[in-house]
Write a protein that holds these residues in place. Structure first.
Motif, short mmCIF file in Angstrom:
data_model
loop_
_atom_site.label_atom_id
_atom_site.label_comp_id
_atom_site.label_asym_id
_atom_site.label_seq_id
_atom_site.Cartn_x
_atom_site.Cartn_y
_atom_site.Cartn_z
N THR A 681 -4.45 -0.80 -2.79
CA THR A 681 -4.40 -0.18 -1.56
C THR A 681 -5.82 -0.06 -1.12
O THR A 681 -6.74 -0.24 -1.89
CB THR A 681 -3.77 1.22 -1.60
OG1 THR A 681 -4.48 2.22 -2.51
CG2 THR A 681 -2.40 1.17 -2.38
N LEU A 687 -1.03 -0.95 -6.76
CA LEU A 687 0.05 -0.85 -5.70
C LEU A 687 1.39 -0.52 -6.51
O LEU A 687 1.37 -0.89 -7.78
CB LEU A 687 0.18 -2.18 -4.87
CG LEU A 687 1.18 -2.23 -3.90
CD1 LEU A 687 0.37 -1.22 -2.63
CD2 LEU A 687 1.39 -3.61 -3.21
N ASP A 726 -2.81 -5.56 4.45
CA ASP A 726 -2.94 -4.41 5.51
C ASP A 726 -3.98 -4.98 6.37
O ASP A 726 -5.41 -5.32 6.21
CB ASP A 726 -3.72 -3.33 4.69
CG ASP A 726 -3.99 -2.09 5.61
OD1 ASP A 726 -4.07 -2.39 7.04
OD2 ASP A 726 -4.29 -1.00 5.15
N CYS A 740 -8.03 -6.63 -2.26
CA CYS A 740 -7.53 -5.58 -1.34
C CYS A 740 -7.54 -5.97 0.15
O CYS A 740 -8.21 -6.93 0.48
CB CYS A 740 -8.51 -4.25 -1.73
SG CYS A 740 -8.55 -3.03 -0.46
N CYS A 741 -6.97 -5.44 0.83
CA CYS A 741 -5.89 -4.13 0.77
C CYS A 741 -4.59 -4.52 1.09
O CYS A 741 -4.33 -5.31 2.01
CB CYS A 741 -6.68 -3.14 1.49
SG CYS A 741 -8.09 -2.63 1.46
N ILE A 743 -0.25 -3.09 1.43
CA ILE A 743 0.63 -2.07 1.53
C ILE A 743 1.89 -2.26 0.78
O ILE A 743 2.49 -3.51 0.75
CB ILE A 743 1.03 -1.90 3.01
CG1 ILE A 743 -0.17 -1.44 3.85
CG2 ILE A 743 2.02 -0.97 3.44
CD1 ILE A 743 0.04 -1.67 5.33
#
Length: 934
Positions: A681, A687, A726, A740-741, A743
């Motif tokens: 995240t 995650l 994300d 990264c990143c 959700i």
């Protein structure tokens, strides 16, 4: 028609009907159990086998003479009662026997009750005795019905020799042999009879015949993905052991190349399959059951020749080896030389499989074996492209973009062993270990790029090189049994397993072998020098930003510009590249009020991935390599260490109710779980895992004493928290080398709903039938997808809504016909599906002059109106196939398999890009099989 009374010296004979199982009719002993004696009657003509039986037992046999011509028995060997020996001799013949004192009357098998014999004489129909046929629990009823485990194998789930399209005992979904109606999930089987009839020679062909499975061709002709209920199947079991990964290291590790000549049958569970292992994927799992030694001698030779120069030979021998049959062995050797319907691709394979069984004690069984496969291939990489507009090129199905020097070679060594220890009459301890080692060498090239409709150019030749090694070690210990509580039988299964996968050995990084700035490609002396990088990295005099052009519409694989390139320098190596999955589970099948059952269970799972990766110098002018030598370490190792632990809560729970002895209804829940610890995240935390549940309700009916199984199920699955990028944060690597990143909001939901219908088994004497229909719909749901504008849209559009499969067979001999027609078996079927598709965007406004080498142009912009949507579709199709099989004698038979009889032209797979990934289905083909069995 006369009835003959046969004494010890009488000649005896019976009809063998391969499509119908034998059920022996034996009365219960009024007092003591019948005495056992030693039998050693070889497989062969049933006339001689029954004469030997009568001579050794003194039992008088009564039969009708129209049952006798040219028939065969599998024989019997070992110590057992006369009743059990006679059951073995009649197994797979469609006949049954009724014992009365010192005589037995033999008739065609039918429903319990009365059967009319010839000349008006009436005899009792088959009556089953549990003491002779085995316990009705843990799959024993299936053996008693003659639909599995009656061919002389110690494996109660074996289907070889039964002639049946169904089974009375499977281990998928339970870890212990259970009847199909007692497993409260959707399960199916592809029996030995269907493997033979539908000419199933490899794992891909087997999956094509299983209910609800959709095949999607991967990045090459050697890679196929399998979809169930809209999700990718990524695990496989062998002999019910710990699940092996089908996705670990497709490029850097194990790549399953499975030949079906060594397997008795295939079992599949559709839906969440994580109750007994670490893979909680909602698609399901597959269980391959190996052939085991038989208690009698048997030799089978199967020689095939088919379209496109496809040749195959399988020799399968089994026999008792020593210790009065307590040590048994089986050896299978396979050779195949195969071409394809598209040009230049080919496969050559050699397989050796050996397995032994030893009855260490009357309650201890030890099994050990090995499997060695060497496979050399010339594969097709990438498939066909389309025009830049998305339009189909409409090329002949024989077209391929295979370069003659392509090669992808495998060498696989598998060692396995099991130990089964019976504890009392109801408990079994089983240890199961499999080690699989594989080396893979790949040097290939394919086409990449859409075709410009103006000049016919656009695709480039793209090549890659791999030299890999991998190992998977799986071990499992299970304890299964039953106990009485509150006057009811309760069943329990508990176990632990561990799968360790490693792809460190011999690994060389994927390396482009064409045109990289550190690996320039000049196909011949004084020819062009291709450099795929830009002017800043490409030396003067090279052809920048391109690789050798591929003229798809007029492809010439012998063009000098396609000369085999040299092997690249290794650009990196793994010091560590492994994954370990461990599980412990407890499963209970609790019974109340005789008919009501609750199946529930708990599972603990731990998953760890460890990678240490080094980059090596291949270009001394690049960063980190100045002043170093070729092959030196370029930078500090990149470490990736991540893992997760899960405990299934709430526990899986399925409730079933036996409406009648043959009819069961069920409903329940099974959890979904998959680790996502490799994603981070924005806070740089791992995650959370994918979670969710599979809700399913259905009806299962085992008719004709288990010879016919029918299932109807409805399901709804929700998978929650799958990783989504994300988009507010640029993608980068955190300190441990993971991405990264992302959700993983639980409101991010993928939903799958559908219906499964299947019927398989014997509809009437001589008529075997298997039909399935599967409806599935997948959609994005939840708040997260609403924000992305995806809610309500299709999750996996390449998975069709409707899939249907049918195969049926009529054996004239098993149906009671006599004369020459009794050797004839006619079979046929159809595999079909509704349409499926991929959507995307293509450029419809190119600017500038085309590249003089490959004809490529720049798009005016990367958005509307210069980009327009497209939809690449697999149209609805139905492929019709058939088989004609004639048994000339009890030893020899000849069969013709015809595939795609109507010569349907269709795309089996399309991709989400016009650049590559479009694959035709196979045209009409024929295969002739000559089979001998002694």
């Amino acid at each position: 028609m006369k009835l003959r009374h046969l004494t010890r010296s009488s000649r005896t004979a019976l009809a063998i009907a391969l499509a119908a199982p034998a059920v022996i009719a034996l009365p219960q002993a009024a007092h003591a159990q019948p005495a056992a004696q030693s039998f050693s009657i070889p497989a062969g003509d049933l006339r001689a086998a029954l004469q030997a039986f009568s001579s050794s037992t003194g039992i008088q046999l009564v039969y009708s003479s129209d049952l006798v011509v040219g028939k065969r028995s599998s024989g019997v060997s070992g110590e057992m009662t006369a009743q059990a020996a006679l059951a073995r001799l009649l197994a797979g013949t469609g006949l049954s026997a009724r014992m009365s004192g010192n005589s037995a009357t033999i008739t065609r098998a039918g429903a319990a009750g009365e059967i009319a014999a010839q000349d008006g004489e009436r005899v009792l129909g088959p009556v089953r005795i549990e003491g002779d046929q085995g316990s009705p629990y843990f799959g024993g009823a299936g053996r008693a019905a003659g639909v599995n485990g009656v061919n002389g194998s110690r494996d109660i789930t074996a289907t070889e020799g039964t002639g049946s399209f169904t089974s009375g005992a499977l281990t998928i979904g339970s870890k212990v042999a259970q009847s199909m109606k007692d497993v409260p999930q959707s399960i199916s089987v592809l029996t030995s009879e269907r493997l033979e009839q539908q000419n199933v020679t490899d794992f891909t062909t087997a999956m094509r015949q299983l209910p609800g499975i959709t095949l999607v061709q991967g990045g090459s002709s050697m890679e196929t993905q399998f979809l169930s209920r809209g999700f990718l199947i990524n695990s496989i079991q062998i002999d019910g052991g710990a699940p092996l990964s089908m996705s670990f290291g497709l490029r850097d590790g194990y790549n399953p190349q499975i030949d079906m000549s060594i397997y008795d049958h295939v079992e599949i569970l559709r839906g969440a399959a994580g109750q007994f292992g670490a893979y909680g994927n909602p698609s399901g799992t597959v269980n391959l059951v190996r052939k085991k030694p038989l208690d009698h001698g048997q030799l089978t030779i199967d020689a095939q020749a088919g379209s496109w120069s496809n040749y195959r030979l399988v020799v399968d021998a089994t026999t008792p080896l020593a210790f009065d049959g307590k040590l048994r062995g089986r050896l299978v050797t396979t050779y195949q030389d195969q071409r394809y319907f598209y040009d230049r691709a080919k496969l050559n394979k050699i397989l050796i499989y050996g397995v032994t069984e030893l009855d260490v004690t009357p309650t201890t069984l030890l099994t050990a074996g090995l499997n060695y496969t060497k496979q050399d291939t010339v594969p097709w990489i990438g498939g066909l492209p389309r025009y830049q507009t998305g339009a189909d090129l409409k090329l002949p199905r024989s077209t391929s973009l295979v370069f003659p020097w392509n090669r992808w070679d495998f060498e696989t060594r598998e060692l396995f062993g099991t130990l089964e220890q019976k504890i009392g009459s109801e408990w079994l301890l089983k240890l199961n270990v499999t080690q699989n080692r594989q080396t893979s060498f790949r040097k290939t090239a394919g086409s990449e790029g859409a075709v410009n409709p103006v000049n016919g150019l656009g695709p480039d030749m793209i090549g890659a090189y791999y030299d890999t090694g991998s190992e998977q070690l799986s071990a499992e210990a299970t304890l299964t049994g039953a106990f009485m509580l509150f006057g009811q039988r309760q069943e329990v299964t508990m176990g632990v397993n561990r799968v360790a996968s490693d792809a460190t050995d011999g690994f060389a990084y994927q390396a482009l072998i064409l045109g990289a700035s550190f690996n320039l490609y000049q196909p011949y002396a004084n020819g062009p020098i291709y450099c795929g990088s830009g002017p800043a990295f490409c030396p003067a005099g090279t052809v920048n930003r391109t690789y050798p052009p591929v003229n798809v519409l007029n492809f010439n694989p012998n063009d000098p510009i396609y000369t085999e390139p040299r092997a690249p320098l290794a650009s990196g190596r793994f010091l560590e590249n492994g994954q370990v999955r461990s599980s412990a589970y407890l499963n209970l099948r609790l019974t109340a009020f005789d008919r009501l059952h609750l199946t529930t269970g708990l599972r603990w799972t731990r998953e760890e991935t460890n990678q240490i990766q080094q980059a090596l110098c291949v270009n001394l002018a690049s960063s980190g390599c100045v002043g170093k030598a070729i092959g030196d370490v370029r930078s500090e190792p990149l470490n990736r260490h991540y893992g997760s632990t899960d405990f299934s809560w709430p526990p899986a729970a399925n409730l079933s109710f036996d409406v009648t002895k043959a009819l069961t209804v069920y409903a329940g829940y099974t959890d979904i779980y998959a680790s996502q610890s490799q994603y981070r995240t924005v806070q740089e935390t791992a995650l959370a895992p994918v979670t969710g549940g599979n809700w399913e309700a259905g009806v299962k009916w085992a008719a004709r004493d288990g010879k016919l199984n029918l299932t109807l199920a409805a399901y709804r699955m929700q998978q929650k928290g799958s990783a989504i990028r994300d988009m507010s944060i640029p993608e980068y690597e955190v300190s441990q080398g993971v991405r990264c990143c992302y959700i993983g909001d639980p409101n991010n939901i993928v939903q799958s709903t559908g219906i499964d219908v299947e019927v398989s088994g014997e509809l009437r004497r001589g008529l075997q039938f298997s039909a399935s229909y599967n409806y599935n719909k997948t959609t994005y749901e939840g708040k997260t997808y609403e924000e992305y504008g995806m809610a309500g849209t299709t999750y996996n559009s390449i998975s069709p809504r409707h899939v249907y499969k049918l195969w049926m067979s009529y054996d004239f001999g098993a149906a009671g016909h006599s004369g020459k027609i009794s050797g004839l078996t006619l079979s046929g079927g159809v595999n079909g599906q509704s349409s499926a598709y991929y959507t995307g965007y293509f450029c419809q406004n190119y600017i500038g002059e085309p590249n003089p080498v490959n004809g490529q142009q720049e798009c005016a912009s990367w958005g509307p109106p210069d980009f327009a949507p497209y939809e690449f579709t697999v149209p609805a199709y139905a492929v019709v196939s058939a088989r004609i099989d004639y048994r000339f004698s009890d030893k020899w038979s000849l069969a013709l398999n015809l595939e795609n009889i109507l010569d349907k032209t269709y795309y089996q797979t399309v991709s989400n890009s016009p650049s590559s990934g479009h694959w035709y289905g196979a045209p009409r083909s024929v295969t002739a099989s000559l089979r001998a069995k002694w």
